[in-house]
Design an enzyme around this catalytic site. Structure first.
Site, PDB file in Angstrom:
ATOM      1  N   GLY A 127       0.837  -1.203   0.000  1.00 25.19           N
ATOM      2  CA  GLY A 127       0.000   0.000   0.000  1.00 25.19           C
ATOM      3  C   GLY A 127       0.869   1.249   0.000  1.00 25.19           C
ATOM      4  N   TYR A 170       4.980 -19.736   8.086  1.00 24.63           N
ATOM      5  CA  TYR A 170       6.047 -19.048   7.351  1.00 24.63           C
ATOM      6  C   TYR A 170       5.936 -19.328   5.850  1.00 24.63           C
ATOM      7  CZ  TYR A 170      10.893 -17.657   6.218  1.00 24.63           C
ATOM      8  OH  TYR A 170      12.017 -17.065   5.689  1.00 24.63           O
ATOM      9  N   ARG A 211      19.170 -23.115  12.988  1.00 21.65           N
ATOM     10  CA  ARG A 211      19.392 -23.775  11.705  1.00 21.65           C
ATOM     11  C   ARG A 211      20.746 -24.457  11.708  1.00 21.65           C
ATOM     12  NH1 ARG A 211      17.316 -19.285   7.571  1.00 21.65           N
ATOM     13  NH2 ARG A 211      18.231 -17.985   9.178  1.00 21.65           N
TER      14      ARG A 211
HETATM   15  P1  NAD Z   1      16.374 -11.803  10.894  1.00 29.83           P
HETATM   16  O1  NAD Z   1      15.472 -12.431  11.898  1.00 29.83           O
HETATM   17  O2  NAD Z   1      17.773 -11.543  11.293  1.00 29.83           O
HETATM   18  O3  NAD Z   1      15.745 -10.445  10.336  1.00 29.83           O
HETATM   19  C1  NAD Z   1      14.389 -10.187  10.273  1.00 29.83           C
HETATM   20  C2  NAD Z   1      14.149  -8.802  10.834  1.00 29.83           C
HETATM   21  O4  NAD Z   1      12.763  -8.482  10.734  1.00 29.83           O
HETATM   22  C3  NAD Z   1      14.523  -8.683  12.313  1.00 29.83           C
HETATM   23  O5  NAD Z   1      15.315  -7.538  12.499  1.00 29.83           O
HETATM   24  C4  NAD Z   1      13.174  -8.576  13.010  1.00 29.83           C
HETATM   25  O6  NAD Z   1      13.256  -7.877  14.223  1.00 29.83           O
HETATM   26  C5  NAD Z   1      12.347  -7.886  11.945  1.00 29.83           C
HETATM   27  N1  NAD Z   1      10.898  -8.105  12.085  1.00 29.83           N
HETATM   28  C6  NAD Z   1      10.238  -9.265  12.275  1.00 29.83           C
HETATM   29  N2  NAD Z   1       8.919  -9.053  12.346  1.00 29.83           N
HETATM   30  C7  NAD Z   1       8.734  -7.720  12.185  1.00 29.83           C
HETATM   31  C8  NAD Z   1       7.586  -6.881  12.184  1.00 29.83           C
HETATM   32  N3  NAD Z   1       6.362  -7.373  12.353  1.00 29.83           N
HETATM   33  N4  NAD Z   1       7.771  -5.555  11.998  1.00 29.83           N
HETATM   34  C9  NAD Z   1       9.006  -5.019  11.842  1.00 29.83           C
HETATM   35  N5  NAD Z   1      10.130  -5.774  11.850  1.00 29.83           N
HETATM   36  C10 NAD Z   1       9.989  -7.110  12.030  1.00 29.83           C
HETATM   37  O7  NAD Z   1      16.317 -12.735   9.621  1.00 29.83           O
HETATM   38  P2  NAD Z   1      17.155 -12.671   8.252  1.00 29.83           P
HETATM   39  O8  NAD Z   1      17.849 -13.953   8.136  1.00 29.83           O
HETATM   40  O9  NAD Z   1      17.917 -11.412   8.165  1.00 29.83           O
HETATM   41  O10 NAD Z   1      15.962 -12.639   7.190  1.00 29.83           O
HETATM   42  C11 NAD Z   1      15.571 -11.467   6.519  1.00 29.83           C
HETATM   43  C12 NAD Z   1      14.524 -11.809   5.477  1.00 29.83           C
HETATM   44  O11 NAD Z   1      15.061 -12.721   4.534  1.00 29.83           O
HETATM   45  C13 NAD Z   1      13.265 -12.441   6.059  1.00 29.83           C
HETATM   46  O12 NAD Z   1      12.135 -11.948   5.382  1.00 29.83           O
HETATM   47  C14 NAD Z   1      13.456 -13.901   5.759  1.00 29.83           C
HETATM   48  O13 NAD Z   1      12.209 -14.553   5.623  1.00 29.83           O
HETATM   49  C15 NAD Z   1      14.237 -13.857   4.452  1.00 29.83           C
HETATM   50  N6  NAD Z   1      15.047 -15.061   4.276  1.00 29.83           N
HETATM   51  C16 NAD Z   1      16.205 -15.270   4.992  1.00 29.83           C
HETATM   52  C17 NAD Z   1      16.920 -16.438   4.783  1.00 29.83           C
HETATM   53  C18 NAD Z   1      18.210 -16.734   5.524  1.00 29.83           C
HETATM   54  O14 NAD Z   1      18.793 -17.777   5.292  1.00 29.83           O
HETATM   55  N7  NAD Z   1      18.701 -15.878   6.379  1.00 29.83           N
HETATM   56  C19 NAD Z   1      16.465 -17.391   3.872  1.00 29.83           C
HETATM   57  C20 NAD Z   1      15.292 -17.141   3.189  1.00 29.83           C
HETATM   58  C21 NAD Z   1      14.613 -15.971   3.378  1.00 29.83           C
HETATM   59  N1  UDP Z   2      -0.744   1.764   3.769  1.00 32.45           N
HETATM   60  C1  UDP Z   2       0.361   2.119   4.505  1.00 32.45           C
HETATM   61  N2  UDP Z   2       1.096   3.212   4.092  1.00 32.45           N
HETATM   62  C2  UDP Z   2       0.737   3.956   3.009  1.00 32.45           C
HETATM   63  C3  UDP Z   2      -0.393   3.569   2.271  1.00 32.45           C
HETATM   64  C4  UDP Z   2      -1.113   2.460   2.671  1.00 32.45           C
HETATM   65  O1  UDP Z   2       0.721   1.487   5.492  1.00 32.45           O
HETATM   66  O2  UDP Z   2       1.457   4.914   2.732  1.00 32.45           O
HETATM   67  C5  UDP Z   2      -1.535   0.586   4.206  1.00 32.45           C
HETATM   68  C6  UDP Z   2      -2.992   0.926   4.441  1.00 32.45           C
HETATM   69  O3  UDP Z   2      -3.222   0.996   5.834  1.00 32.45           O
HETATM   70  C7  UDP Z   2      -3.763  -0.227   3.854  1.00 32.45           C
HETATM   71  C8  UDP Z   2      -2.744  -1.083   3.107  1.00 32.45           C
HETATM   72  O4  UDP Z   2      -1.524  -0.349   3.148  1.00 32.45           O
HETATM   73  O5  UDP Z   2      -4.311  -1.027   4.883  1.00 32.45           O
HETATM   74  C9  UDP Z   2      -3.139  -1.326   1.688  1.00 32.45           C
HETATM   75  O6  UDP Z   2      -3.236  -0.079   1.035  1.00 32.45           O
HETATM   76  P1  UDP Z   2      -4.070   0.107  -0.312  1.00 32.45           P
HETATM   77  O7  UDP Z   2      -4.038   1.560  -0.659  1.00 32.45           O
HETATM   78  O8  UDP Z   2      -3.580  -0.839  -1.335  1.00 32.45           O
HETATM   79  O9  UDP Z   2      -5.492  -0.395   0.105  1.00 32.45           O
HETATM   80  P2  UDP Z   2      -6.722   0.368   0.754  1.00 32.45           P
HETATM   81  O10 UDP Z   2      -6.177   1.379   1.733  1.00 32.45           O
HETATM   82  O11 UDP Z   2      -7.400   0.966  -0.411  1.00 32.45           O
HETATM   83  O12 UDP Z   2      -7.450  -0.739   1.422  1.00 32.45           O
END
Ligand code: NAD
Ligand code: UDP
Length: 309
Positions: A127, A170, A211
């Site tokens: 969004g 996941y 892992r």
């Molecule tokens: P990581 O856990 O070190 O990093 C993930 C980061 O996302 C962390 O800093 C965590 O605090 C933050 N985070 C999690 N939930 C959040 C939320 N709701 N809002 C804001 N921040 C949030 O893991 P990574 O290994 O650095 O992985 C990074 C990305 O790469 C991930 O999306 C992961 O799925 C993808 N990935 C990593 C690997 C790997 O081998 N490391 C493999 C496949 C995919």
């Molecule tokens: N959104 C956001 N930052 C922005 C614009 C949108 O976090 O700058 C979020 C917003 O809350 C919404 C989602 O992204 O729930 C999807 O946005 P989109 O405009 O595609 O959908 P809509 O708001 O029309 O449902």
């Protein structure tokens, strides 16, 4: 006075790794969600050193301020404590969307939160991308292939995922995140990129990530047996679990039973990435392992020195 001012200035700038100068037209405002994590913090380093303005958004679930602390205070850098499940309103040119726990113990800790992060979090970032006209890259995963029936895996393989198994929060979360990216591309014209990352390791990865690479390094450094899960080798039996074998490396091996839905075998087919993006891994296995081992040693020392603080 001029000399003193220059010294003061150089003391100030020396605090940061070297940053290239980019003209305003080449300098991008880049958002990295999950930028305080393992992969995200390296990406932060790369984009900062290339001279861009980087905003890291992280809720510090698995990430740490320490991973990006060397940039705090830099005029091109901003760190925002924010959960991507909540909407975010900022102005950026590009979004690298990495926020999500990445290792099984972390993403299974709170499966519902993992699902929300990958679905609602990705929707919010799309969004945002739509509103500001930014390109978005999703950090997806080899887990979208589940326990694959095709080897090696190429981009057009659809995968083999158990939708209700322990890893589904996941695997399916990332699959839907990919689906959302392509829906926003087709329906809203948002420019998207999806990178399916396979198991990555190196400095700043979590020691207790759970892992195989981090487990083996930690176990070897602490003189504990290396735990091998999955199919037991031919001829092995219960007794072997109690009397682990002694390989040349000096570490014992302890066989564990197989985790549910654990992929048996996975290997990316990188021919397309090589051909179209000229991408291929550049760090040889041994060099990468040495870097990770060095980091783990330092972390263990750090923990030992800070355990009473
Ligand atoms: P990581 O856990 O070190 O990093 C993930 C980061 O996302 C962390 O800093 C965590 O605090 C933050 N985070 C999690 N939930 C959040 C939320 N709701 N809002 C804001 N921040 C949030 O893991 P990574 O290994 O650095 O992985 C990074 C990305 O790469 C991930 O999306 C992961 O799925 C993808 N990935 C990593 C690997 C790997 O081998 N490391 C493999 C496949 C995919
Ligand atoms: N959104 C956001 N930052 C922005 C614009 C949108 O976090 O700058 C979020 C917003 O809350 C919404 C989602 O992204 O729930 C999807 O946005 P989109 O405009 O595609 O959908 P809509 O708001 O029309 O449902």
């Amino acid at each position: 006075v001029g000399h003193r001012a220059a010294r003061l200035r150089s003391l100030f700038t020396q605090k940061y790794p070297p940053v290239k100068f980019l003209s305003e037209k080449d300098r991008k405002r880049i958002l990295i969600t999950g930028g305080a994590g393992f992969v995200g913090s390296h990406l932060t380093d790369k984009l900062m050193m290339d001279g861009h303005e980087v905003t890291v958004v992280d809720n510090f679930f698995t990430g740490r301020k320490r991973n990006v602390e060397h940039w705090i205070g830099h005029e091109n850098f901003e760190l925002i404590n924010h959960d991507v499940v909540e909407p975010l309103y900022i102005e950026v040119d590009q979004i690298y969307h990495l926020a999500s726990p990445a290792s099984p113990p972390n993403y299974m800790y709170n499966p519902i939160k993992t699902l929300k992060t990958n679905t609602i979090g990705t929707l919010n970032m799309l969004g945002l991308a739509k509103r500001v006209g930014a390109r978005l890259l999703l950090a997806s995963t080899s887990e979208v292939y589940g326990d694959p029936e095709v080897h090696p895996q190429s981009e057009d393989y659809w995968g083999h995922v158990n939708p209700i198994g322990p890893r589904a929060c996941y695997d399916e979360g990332k699959r839907v995140a990919e689906t959302m990216c392509y829906a926003y591309m087709k329906q809203e014209g948002v420019e998207v990129r999806v990178a399916r990352i396979f198991n990555t390791f190196g400095p700043r990865m979590h020691m207790n990530d759970g892992r195989v690479v981090s487990n083996f390094i930690l176990q070897a450094l602490q003189g504990e047996p290396l735990t091998r899960s999955g199919e037991w080798p031919r001829g092995s039996h219960e007794q072997q679990r109690q009397q682990p074998r002694q390989p040349g490396s000096g570490s014992e091996i302890q066989f564990l039973s197989e985790a549910q839905d654990d992929p048996q075998k996975r290997k990316p087919d990188i021919r397309k990435a090589k051909m179209m993006l000229a991408w291929e891994p550049v760090v040889p296995l041994e060099e990468g392992l040495n870097k990770a081992i060095h980091y783990f040693r330092k972390e263990l020392e750090y923990q030992a020195n800070n355990q009473y603080i």
